[in-house]
Enzyme design. Structure first.
Site, PDB file in Angstrom:
ATOM      1  N   SER A 132      -2.935  -8.214   5.623  1.00  0.00           N
ATOM      2  CA  SER A 132      -3.374  -6.953   4.663  1.00  0.00           C
ATOM      3  C   SER A 132      -3.889  -7.469   3.626  1.00  0.00           C
ATOM      4  O   SER A 132      -3.742  -8.881   3.016  1.00  0.00           O
ATOM      5  CB  SER A 132      -1.852  -6.589   4.292  1.00  0.00           C
ATOM      6  OG  SER A 132      -2.040  -5.753   3.175  1.00  0.00           O
ATOM      7  N   TYR A 157       7.038  -7.217   1.049  1.00  0.00           N
ATOM      8  CA  TYR A 157       6.238  -6.753   2.209  1.00  0.00           C
ATOM      9  C   TYR A 157       5.069  -7.686   2.005  1.00  0.00           C
ATOM     10  O   TYR A 157       4.697  -8.377   3.220  1.00  0.00           O
ATOM     11  CB  TYR A 157       5.718  -5.513   2.081  1.00  0.00           C
ATOM     12  CG  TYR A 157       4.556  -5.000   3.019  1.00  0.00           C
ATOM     13  CD1 TYR A 157       4.630  -4.916   4.185  1.00  0.00           C
ATOM     14  CD2 TYR A 157       3.145  -5.088   2.563  1.00  0.00           C
ATOM     15  CE1 TYR A 157       3.626  -4.743   5.103  1.00  0.00           C
ATOM     16  CE2 TYR A 157       2.311  -4.968   3.422  1.00  0.00           C
ATOM     17  CZ  TYR A 157       2.428  -4.549   4.529  1.00  0.00           C
ATOM     18  OH  TYR A 157       1.226  -4.428   5.451  1.00  0.00           O
ATOM     19  N   LYS A 161       3.517 -10.919   4.581  1.00  0.00           N
ATOM     20  CA  LYS A 161       2.071 -11.044   5.278  1.00  0.00           C
ATOM     21  C   LYS A 161       1.554 -12.535   4.881  1.00  0.00           C
ATOM     22  O   LYS A 161       0.963 -13.045   5.659  1.00  0.00           O
ATOM     23  CB  LYS A 161       0.965  -9.926   4.858  1.00  0.00           C
ATOM     24  CG  LYS A 161       1.351  -8.666   5.257  1.00  0.00           C
ATOM     25  CD  LYS A 161       1.470  -8.714   6.776  1.00  0.00           C
ATOM     26  CE  LYS A 161       1.831  -7.343   7.316  1.00  0.00           C
ATOM     27  NZ  LYS A 161       1.926  -7.282   8.880  1.00  0.00           N
TER      28      LYS A 161
END
Ligand code: NAD
Ligand code: WQD
Length: 347
Positions: A132, A157, A161
């Site tokens: 991302s 989050y 990644k």
């Protein structure tokens, strides 16, 4: 070169938003057998009916939690000649990851480690990881290239990644016949142009485009634009919105790139964005134009943690993967609206 008629690509998270669109492109552009692994923790079983309605093909799904290695192993035993994995399965809500960080570390990293163990055991050597643009955090120089250094992750989050990319890279270095691609998506939006598949709404959306379409449909009362006093051309934040089917197409190209041994390095990283920065207000106006709906919106305060301005340099993906994003902003908005109307009709 692999024989597409006898080989399988495993798509984890195949019932989800990007996974389902990628399965559609794989079915339409290749002859591989596609097997999905999804426990429907953030999706619906009817996704496979939608895929079938669009492609005429039924995809098998293994309904297991990828974090449970034992059940995953048992399920994988039924897959014939797997040669590649596209690993989408993860949780993706930034605010939820702040509230429940352990859930995010466990699901996003646990599932990744288990699927890599499966690759190791079954000699699956082609691997794509969903990363991302959130790995970049707040950047100083735009557009963002693949060489732009990571800033401190803004959320658990985003950290999963960053860590996920390291896990894939380090595993790849340790396994001479293993090859991987890390795809950093910017802001995937829109829906299949048929209007038959899109992002399935669960609760109140956090993201801009589903918020817009649900407001226009009367499900939500009003969109709040989070700030119009930023140092941008109209004061609202800028993002690189990209059509989900363009993202899906890049996965097909990246898998072919791996399987055909086109990459010079064991791990390659690609930004997937259009390269165009679009402001929140421009997105709203595009939606109003293509849907011919007046959107009920107001300007509100800034949202904590928002990056002001980010968009991709996508030259590397264009050159190496021969990938060209096809859809413009109006087409993204129109497809999202078509999907929203389809959902209304289904009710
Ligand atoms: P999604 O939630 O629609 O799809 C993820 C799918 O994975 C869901 O169907 C869910 O049921 C499944 N899943 C999650 N954990 C699982 C587990 N432990 N076992 C089995 N299945 C599991 O999300 P999406 O938008 O399609 O995102 C796909 C990937 O792309 C994710 O890794 C996400 O972090 C990444 N990504 C998404 C965006 C975005 O804006 N949508 C942007 C950048 C990166
Ligand atoms: C876009 C713009 C908001 C809602 C998130 C994740 C990122 C990635 C993509 C997964 C921002 C504005 C939004 C609203 C608004 N996902 N907005 N009113 O924040 O760029 O990125 O999704 O990897 O990790 O953080 O996307 O859609 O939430 O916001 O004004 O009701 O729309 O401020 O400028 P974001 P978003």
């Amino acid at each position: 070169m692999a024989n597409q008629n006898t080989s399988t690509i495993i798509v984890t998270g195949g019932a989800g938003y990007i996974g389902s669109h990628t399965i559609i492109e794989l079915l339409q552009q290749t002859d591989y057998t596609i097997v999905s692994i999804d426990n429907f923790s953030n999706s619906n079983t009817d996704t496979f009916d939608r895929i079938e309605a669009i492609t005429g093909k039924r995809v098998k799904n293994l309904n297991v939690d990828i974090c449970n290695l034992e059940t995953l192993e048992l399920a994988i035993a039924s897959v014939k000649n797997p040669i590649g994995v596209i690993h989408f399965a993860a949780f993706k809500s930034v605010p939820q990851s702040v509230a429940e960080p352990l859930l995010y570390y466990q699901n996003n990293l646990g599932s990744l480690i288990n699927i890599l163990k499966i690759c190791q055991k079954h000699h699956i050597s082609n691997f794509i990881f969903s990363s991302s643009c959130s790995v970049y955090g707040n950047v100083e120089k735009l557009p963002v290239t693949e060489q732009t250094p990571f800033s401190v992750a803004e959320s658990p989050y985003a950290q999963t990644k960053q860590m996920g990319e390291d896990i894939v890279s380090n595993y790849t270095k340790s396994a001479p016949s293993f090859k991987s691609v890390l795809l950093r998506y910017f802001n995937p939006v829109g829906a299949h142009t048929s209007g038959l598949n899109g992002e399935y709404p669960r609760g109140k959306p956090d993201n801009l485009v589903p918020y817009i379409t649900q407001t226009a449909a009367g499900i939500l009362q009003k969109l709040t634009v989070f700030g119009n006093d930023y140092d941008t051309r109209d004061g609202s934040c800028i993002r690189d919105y990209i059509h989900v089917s363009d993202i899906a197409d890049a996965h097909v190209k990246a898998m072919n790139y791996l399987i055909d041994n086109k990459q010079s390095k064991q791990t390659s990283v690609f930004n997937l964005g259009t390269g165009n920065g679009v402001s929140v207000l421009e997105a709203v106006h595009s939606f109003e134009k293509v849907s011919q709906q007046k959107l009920n919106y107001e300007i509100g305060p800034r949202r904590a943690g928002d990056v002001i301005n980010i968009y991709a340099n996508n030259d590397f993906a264009k050159k190496e993967l021969n990938w060209i994003p096809k859809y413009n902003l109006d087409e993204m908005m129109l497809s999202a609206w078509k999907w929203q109307l389809h959902l209304q009709e289904e009710k």
